[in-house]
Design an enzyme around this catalytic site. Structure first.
Site, PDB file in Angstrom:
ATOM      1  N   GLY A 192       0.849  -1.038   0.013  1.00  0.00           N
ATOM      2  CA  GLY A 192      -0.017  -0.061   0.113  1.00  0.00           C
ATOM      3  C   GLY A 192       0.650   1.227  -0.040  1.00  0.00           C
TER       4      GLY A 192
ATOM      5  N   ARG B 177      13.337  10.361  -3.140  1.00  0.00           N
ATOM      6  CA  ARG B 177      14.260  11.479  -3.177  1.00  0.00           C
ATOM      7  C   ARG B 177      15.460  11.247  -2.468  1.00  0.00           C
ATOM      8  NH1 ARG B 177      14.355  16.069  -0.108  1.00  0.00           N
ATOM      9  NH2 ARG B 177      14.771  18.102  -1.462  1.00  0.00           N
TER      10      ARG B 177
ATOM     11  N   ARG C 231       1.142  -5.149  -5.733  1.00  0.00           N
ATOM     12  CA  ARG C 231       0.805  -6.424  -4.787  1.00  0.00           C
ATOM     13  C   ARG C 231       1.040  -7.681  -5.942  1.00  0.00           C
ATOM     14  NH1 ARG C 231      -0.905  -4.153   0.231  1.00  0.00           N
ATOM     15  NH2 ARG C 231      -2.518  -2.831   0.074  1.00  0.00           N
TER      16      ARG C 231
ATOM     17  N   ASP D   6       5.611  -5.194   5.622  1.00  0.00           N
ATOM     18  CA  ASP D   6       6.320  -6.482   6.070  1.00  0.00           C
ATOM     19  C   ASP D   6       6.270  -7.611   5.000  1.00  0.00           C
ATOM     20  OD1 ASP D   6       3.749  -6.976   6.397  1.00  0.00           O
ATOM     21  OD2 ASP D   6       4.164  -7.735   8.615  1.00  0.00           O
TER      22      ASP D   6
ATOM     23  N   THR E  39       4.531   2.313   5.646  1.00  0.00           N
ATOM     24  CA  THR E  39       2.933   2.129   5.589  1.00  0.00           C
ATOM     25  C   THR E  39       2.297   2.715   6.299  1.00  0.00           C
ATOM     26  OG1 THR E  39       1.509   0.258   6.468  1.00  0.00           O
ATOM     27  CG2 THR E  39       3.790   0.021   7.157  1.00  0.00           C
TER      28      THR E  39
ATOM     29  N   ASP F  22      -0.079   1.982   8.564  1.00  0.00           N
ATOM     30  CA  ASP F  22      -0.499   1.067   9.389  1.00  0.00           C
ATOM     31  C   ASP F  22       0.363   1.261  10.777  1.00  0.00           C
ATOM     32  OD1 ASP F  22      -2.381   0.390   7.667  1.00  0.00           O
ATOM     33  OD2 ASP F  22      -1.501  -1.431   7.317  1.00  0.00           O
TER      34      ASP F  22
ATOM     35  N   ASP G 242       2.630  -0.820  11.546  1.00  0.00           N
ATOM     36  CA  ASP G 242       2.547  -2.189  12.433  1.00  0.00           C
ATOM     37  C   ASP G 242       3.672  -2.995  11.993  1.00  0.00           C
ATOM     38  OD1 ASP G 242       2.271  -2.467   9.396  1.00  0.00           O
ATOM     39  OD2 ASP G 242       0.619  -4.067   9.687  1.00  0.00           O
TER      40      ASP G 242
ATOM     41  N   ARG H 104      -5.382  -2.511   8.644  1.00  0.00           N
ATOM     42  CA  ARG H 104      -5.433  -4.027   8.426  1.00  0.00           C
ATOM     43  C   ARG H 104      -5.509  -4.537   9.533  1.00  0.00           C
ATOM     44  NH1 ARG H 104      -3.819  -6.345   3.713  1.00  0.00           N
ATOM     45  NH2 ARG H 104      -2.665  -4.476   3.000  1.00  0.00           N
TER      46      ARG H 104
ATOM     47  N   THR I 247     -23.684  14.620  25.645  1.00  0.00           N
ATOM     48  CA  THR I 247     -25.218  14.250  24.723  1.00  0.00           C
ATOM     49  C   THR I 247     -24.433  13.785  23.398  1.00  0.00           C
ATOM     50  OG1 THR I 247     -24.613  16.515  23.943  1.00  0.00           O
ATOM     51  CG2 THR I 247     -26.446  16.051  25.556  1.00  0.00           C
TER      52      THR I 247
END
Ligand code: F6P
Length: 329
Positions: free
Chosen positions: A18, A28, A79, A110, A133, A135, A137, A179, A222
């Site tokens: 992703g 760069r 991918r 990963d 990423t 994520d 993770d 994910r 509320t």
């Protein structure tokens, strides 16, 4: 830590998995540091897909103009299922060798590092990884490129949702990406003042969330916001809203933030992280290190063996969720 003893002259860089804001800043840095050290630098398009299809072109200093502030990746990403098979990797490796590339920099997550490790193990192509990423993770790095931007993008949306939630006295369930991980949810939940945060760490239940919202109501609140990670159990945001409705009769509006979290101009933190990591990746290759990822430990850059990275799971910071829970009273 793996080492190779060839003097590098030509390197390739690719983005994989992703996309994440800040990937361009990393590309760069790789290109400009590489060229400043008299290297030839090649861009591999669409990640492993382009490596197999030989979509590889030389990059020059000027190709990097005006990209540090752009989201996405100028090299595009992909991918590849073909790369998961040994024949696919052999085709990719042959293309790299035919072009005379001595080493690669892989910017991705990963799954991308699993592929990079295989290129070294099976075809002796030295690769250094840079974690990109949203994520966050990735084991072995406190921060990944794109995470800070994604959290800020989600937060901006949540602040807006709070305005309308407060005006209508409503409960909102906002679903964020990640994910199977809950890093975006825990950070956004704390920073956005969420009443409850659901992550894949099974940190709460529908019953607990209902109790908390009812308690908050009894104290005069509320409107409320629940943040949910897309990978949490018992299910996605609409399932959570259904479960809350069935158990309490409470109605909840659902908002799924989706891919907007992946786009947009990278924050200063992501541009700086990406620039440092891209430069460190080239430096590591110069010193003969490979099969490692550049990670962060606090402010410090470190090197972590790639197989450790993808074989281990990074634990979410559940203390952020506990704090959010105390503060959202
Ligand atoms: O890994 C980044 C990520 O945005 C995850 O948060 C999400 O689950 C996934 O990618 C979505 O992937 P795709 O864009 O291929 O649907």
């Amino acid at each position: 830590m793996a080492q190779f003893d060839k003097k590098i002259q030509k390197i390739g860089v690719y983005t994989s998995g992703g996309d994440a804001p800040g990937m361009n800043a990393a590309i760069r840095a790789v290109v400009r540091v590489g060229i400043s050290q008299k290297l030839e630098v090649y861009g591999i398009h669409n990640g492993y897909v382009g490596m197999i299809e030989n979509k590889i072109e030389p990059l020059q200093l000027r190709d990097m103009a005006n990209i540090i502030q752009r989201g996405g990746t100028i090299l595009k990403t992909g991918r590849s299922t073909e790369f998961m098979r040994p024949e696919g990797r052999a085709r990719a490796a042959q293309n790299i060798k035919n072009l005379g590339l001595d080493a690669l920099v892989c910017i991705g997550g990963d799954g991308s590092f699993r592929g990079a490790h295989a290129l070294w193990e099976e075809h002796q192509i030295p690769v250094v990884g840079v974690p990109g990423t949203i994520d966050n993770d990735i084991f072995g790095s406190d921060k990944t490129i794109g995470f800070d931007t994604a959290v800020n993008t989600a937060l901006e949306a949540i602040d807006r949702i709070r305005d309308t939630a407060a005006s209508h006295d409503r409960l909102f369930i906002v679903e964020v990406m990640g994910r199977n991980s809950g890093f975006i949810a825990s950070h956004v939940g704390l920073a956005g003042g969420a009443e409850e945060i659901f992550t894949p760490d099974a940190n709460t239940t529908v019953e607990k969330a209902i109790d908390r919202i009812n308690e908050a109501k009894s104290r005069g609140k509320t409107s409320s916001i629940i943040i949910t990670a897309e990978g949490q159990k018992p299910g996605r945001a609409y399932d959570l809203a259904d479960a809350i409705r069935k158990k309490s009769g409470m109605d909840a509006k659902v908002c799924i933030l989706g891919h907007q979290q992946r786009g947009g101009s990278p924050t200063a933190a992501d541009r700086i992280l990406a620039s440092r990591m891209g430069a460190a990746a080239v430096d590591a290759l110069f010193k003969g290190y490979c099969d490692v990822m550049i990670g962060t430990e606090g402010e410090r850059l470190i090197q972590v063996p790639l197989d450790l990275v993808y074989k281990n799971e990074k634990k979410n910071q559940l203390d952020l969720i506990s704090l959010a829970s105390v503060l959202a009273t």
